[in-house]
Design a protein around this motif. Structure first.
Motif, mmCIF file in Angstrom:
data_model
loop_
_atom_site.group_PDB
_atom_site.id
_atom_site.type_symbol
_atom_site.label_atom_id
_atom_site.label_comp_id
_atom_site.label_asym_id
_atom_site.label_seq_id
_atom_site.Cartn_x
_atom_site.Cartn_y
_atom_site.Cartn_z
ATOM 1 N N VAL A 31 -17.275 -53.676 -66.900
ATOM 2 C CA VAL A 31 -16.737 -55.026 -67.059
ATOM 3 C C VAL A 31 -15.260 -54.978 -67.440
ATOM 4 O O VAL A 31 -14.466 -55.822 -67.005
ATOM 5 C CB VAL A 31 -17.565 -55.822 -68.094
ATOM 6 C CG1 VAL A 31 -17.345 -55.314 -69.506
ATOM 7 C CG2 VAL A 31 -17.254 -57.303 -68.012
ATOM 8 N N ASN B 98 -12.401 -56.316 -64.836
ATOM 9 C CA ASN B 98 -11.582 -57.415 -65.356
ATOM 10 C C ASN B 98 -10.097 -57.150 -65.137
ATOM 11 O O ASN B 98 -9.361 -58.019 -64.651
ATOM 12 C CB ASN B 98 -11.856 -57.594 -66.849
ATOM 13 C CG ASN B 98 -10.998 -58.679 -67.464
ATOM 14 O OD1 ASN B 98 -11.259 -59.869 -67.356
ATOM 15 N ND2 ASN B 98 -9.913 -58.285 -68.115
ATOM 16 N N ASP C 44 -7.522 -59.116 -62.663
ATOM 17 C CA ASP C 44 -6.456 -59.847 -63.354
ATOM 18 C C ASP C 44 -5.089 -59.189 -63.224
ATOM 19 O O ASP C 44 -4.143 -59.592 -63.910
ATOM 20 C CB ASP C 44 -6.798 -59.973 -64.843
ATOM 21 C CG ASP C 44 -7.849 -61.029 -65.106
ATOM 22 O OD1 ASP C 44 -8.253 -61.715 -64.152
ATOM 23 O OD2 ASP C 44 -8.279 -61.161 -66.268
ATOM 24 N N ASP D 297 -16.402 -61.701 -65.063
ATOM 25 C CA ASP D 297 -15.143 -61.313 -64.431
ATOM 26 C C ASP D 297 -14.878 -62.149 -63.184
ATOM 27 O O ASP D 297 -13.755 -62.581 -62.933
ATOM 28 C CB ASP D 297 -15.181 -59.831 -64.054
ATOM 29 C CG ASP D 297 -15.033 -58.920 -65.273
ATOM 30 O OD1 ASP D 297 -14.591 -59.414 -66.322
ATOM 31 O OD2 ASP D 297 -15.361 -57.725 -65.158
ATOM 32 N N LYS E 126 -15.364 -66.763 -64.888
ATOM 33 C CA LYS E 126 -14.332 -66.734 -65.920
ATOM 34 C C LYS E 126 -13.504 -68.009 -65.970
ATOM 35 O O LYS E 126 -13.114 -68.471 -67.054
ATOM 36 C CB LYS E 126 -13.408 -65.532 -65.692
ATOM 37 C CG LYS E 126 -12.362 -65.321 -66.774
ATOM 38 C CD LYS E 126 -11.580 -64.040 -66.506
ATOM 39 C CE LYS E 126 -10.574 -63.775 -67.600
ATOM 40 N NZ LYS E 126 -9.864 -62.486 -67.380
#
Length: 271
Positions: A51, A55, A59, A120, A124
């Motif tokens: 995770v 992520n 991002d 994620d 989110k």
């Protein structure tokens, strides 16, 4: 920074390590030893690595826009491709350590990984951002218990406490990044209800987790349980009061939430 260390930093090692350590202590507390203990800890660690890496991979552009030099990908220390591939491999490996523990533990830890990754993407930036936390953190202690010989059913209060602790952690964890997230288009539930609403949600959920851990187990609460419940009841309102009267960032409530979260983790292990 060495590449291997940068890759580790991209996995969010502080929260991931905290979750893994808490579940390792819980595993010891319920009776896991030897290879079973190793299998449980490795499976939980893989969920946290997956995770965290996924992520930061998703991002990467957002972190660069926000100027997040603390993120190895945004700082150019490690490539987004490397982090993404690492996240994919960790995600695929999650069920493997649980296979010798049985079909049900394998299914539960796979669901933990799946719901964690659903945070994620795509949850989110939706009003349902808290759902993966509620489900994944509720299933983690269940996985630890079910992995014992004979696959015993986990107590409902333990699952509820894990879910409430996870939900509270979501709101508390997002608080420091609300401004950066809003500037880059992240609109999860904490962003929609604002800083004050998120602080209140974190406090209520963590207080609920505390009460579940104190009053859920059979028999009268221990003195340690009463002390923990009393501390939570005092610390959270006090943090809210100080934050409301103080100027600037409401750090008092954030610190109060962190104190209660620590109390909850200790209670979870001792329970």
């Amino acid at each position: 920074m060495p590449r291997a260390l940068a890759l580790l930093r991209a996995s969010h090692p502080e929260p991931g390590g905290a979750v893994t350590l808490a579940m390792a202590l819980l595993a010891v507390g319920v009776g896991h030893r030897g290879w079973r203990l190793v299998a449980v800890v490795v499976a939980v660690a893989l969920t946290q690595l997956a995770v965290g890496w996924v992520n930061d991979w998703l991002d990467a552009d957002r972190d660069r826009t926000a100027g997040r030099r603390d993120k190895p990908v945004a700082a150019g220390v490690v490539s987004a491709r490397t982090v993404g591939i690492s996240g994919l491999l960790a995600a695929l490996a999650i069920p493997l350590p649980a296979l010798p523990l049985g079909a049900l533990p394998t299914l539960l830890i796979a669901l933990v990984g799946a719901f964690a990754l659903l945070y994620d993407w795509p949850l989110k930036s939706t009003p349902f951002s808290v759902v993966p936390y509620l489900v994944a953190f509720g299933l983690l202690p269940a996985f630890v218990v079910v992995s014992l010989p004979g696959n015993p059913a986990p107590p409902a209060w333990l699952v509820a406490a894990g879910a409430l602790l996870g939900g509270g952690a979501h709101f508390a964890n997002v608080l420091p990044d609300l401004a950066d997230d809003a500037a880059t288009g992240v609109r999860g539930l904490p962003h929609r209800i604002g800083a004050r609403g998120s602080q209140l949600a974190a406090a209520v959920l963590l207080l609920g987790a505390t009460l579940a851990l104190v009053f859920g187990p059979p028999g009268p609460p221990s003195w340690a349980g009463w002390a923990a419940a009393s501390a939570a009841v005092v610390v959270l309102p006090l943090g809210m009061y100080v934050s409301k009267r103080a100027s600037g960032r409401p750090v008092a409530l954030f610190r109060a939430v962190m104190v209660v979260a620590l109390i909850d983790v200790v209670l979870l292990v001792l329970s």
